[in-house]
Design a protein around this motif. Structure first.
Motif, PDB file in Angstrom:
ATOM      1  N   GLN A 158      -8.307  56.609-100.470  1.00 52.89           N
ATOM      2  CA  GLN A 158      -9.440  56.446 -99.562  1.00 52.89           C
ATOM      3  C   GLN A 158     -10.067  57.802 -99.267  1.00 52.89           C
ATOM      4  N   ALA A 159     -11.389  57.848 -99.214  1.00 57.09           N
ATOM      5  CA  ALA A 159     -12.092  59.087 -98.898  1.00 57.09           C
ATOM      6  C   ALA A 159     -11.905  59.432 -97.424  1.00 57.09           C
ATOM      7  N   ALA A 160     -11.971  60.721 -97.098  1.00 60.57           N
ATOM      8  CA  ALA A 160     -11.846  61.191 -95.722  1.00 60.57           C
ATOM      9  C   ALA A 160     -12.977  62.174 -95.429  1.00 60.57           C
ATOM     10  N   LEU A 161     -13.449  62.149 -94.212  1.00 63.11           N
ATOM     11  CA  LEU A 161     -14.481  63.093 -93.791  1.00 63.11           C
ATOM     12  C   LEU A 161     -13.850  64.466 -93.608  1.00 63.11           C
ATOM     13  N   GLU A 162     -14.378  65.468 -94.309  1.00 68.62           N
ATOM     14  CA  GLU A 162     -13.830  66.819 -94.203  1.00 68.62           C
ATOM     15  C   GLU A 162     -14.541  67.634 -93.132  1.00 68.62           C
ATOM     16  N   HIS A 163     -15.889  67.631 -93.149  1.00 66.68           N
ATOM     17  CA  HIS A 163     -16.616  68.424 -92.154  1.00 66.68           C
ATOM     18  C   HIS A 163     -18.031  67.904 -91.952  1.00 66.68           C
ATOM     19  N   VAL A 164     -18.605  68.349 -90.852  1.00 69.57           N
ATOM     20  CA  VAL A 164     -20.007  68.117 -90.526  1.00 69.57           C
ATOM     21  C   VAL A 164     -20.590  69.481 -90.185  1.00 69.57           C
ATOM     22  N   ASN A 165     -21.797  69.759 -90.650  1.00 71.25           N
ATOM     23  CA  ASN A 165     -22.455  71.041 -90.414  1.00 71.25           C
ATOM     24  C   ASN A 165     -23.598  70.810 -89.429  1.00 71.25           C
TER      25      ASN A 165
END
Length: 127
Positions: free
Chosen positions: A3-10
């Motif tokens: 499953q994909a995971a959110l790494e970061h938001v800019n």
């Protein structure tokens, strides 16, 4: 397949160093990296081991959008989970922010606050 995971938001802020320090104090995060960024800007990566916020300012900042909820592609809020909601709310108040929109709901509790750049944070506890 994993499953994909959110790494970061800019996100763009007025002062990346100040914003990163505040986030470290509020959420016990750490600064993972900082340095030069596009458009003669500066970025600080602040967060946990597996995810972070990249807080960015370009050399010459522009005006913020009037209301993110009316801007296609706008940032509406950043949600952060914590173990002790009351302790984090006390930190938020001590920093001079006004928590609002408190709610108890299944399965947790939450409140919101806006920082000096107009970024809305939702703080949630499922503990």
């Amino acid at each position: 397949m994993a499953q994909a995971a959110l790494e970061h938001v800019n996100i763009t802020v007025s002062d990346p160093e100040k914003t990163a320090q505040r986030l470290c104090e509020l959420f016990d995060w750490k600064i993972r990296w900082k340095g030069s960024a596009k458009y003669e800007g500066f970025t600080v990566h602040v967060g946990a081991e597996d995810s972070y916020l990249a807080v960015y300012a370009k050399g010459t900042p522009g005006d913020p959008a009037a209301e993110s909820y009316f801007t296609r592609g706008g940032l509406n809020h950043i949600g952060v989970t914590v173990d002790d909601l009351d302790a984090v709310e006390a930190k938020v108040k001590a920093m001079g922010y006004a928590p609002y929109n408190h709610a108890d709901y299944e399965p947790g509790r939450r409140f919101y606050f806006d920082d000096e750049d107009g970024i809305e944070f939702e703080v949630v506890s499922y503990a």
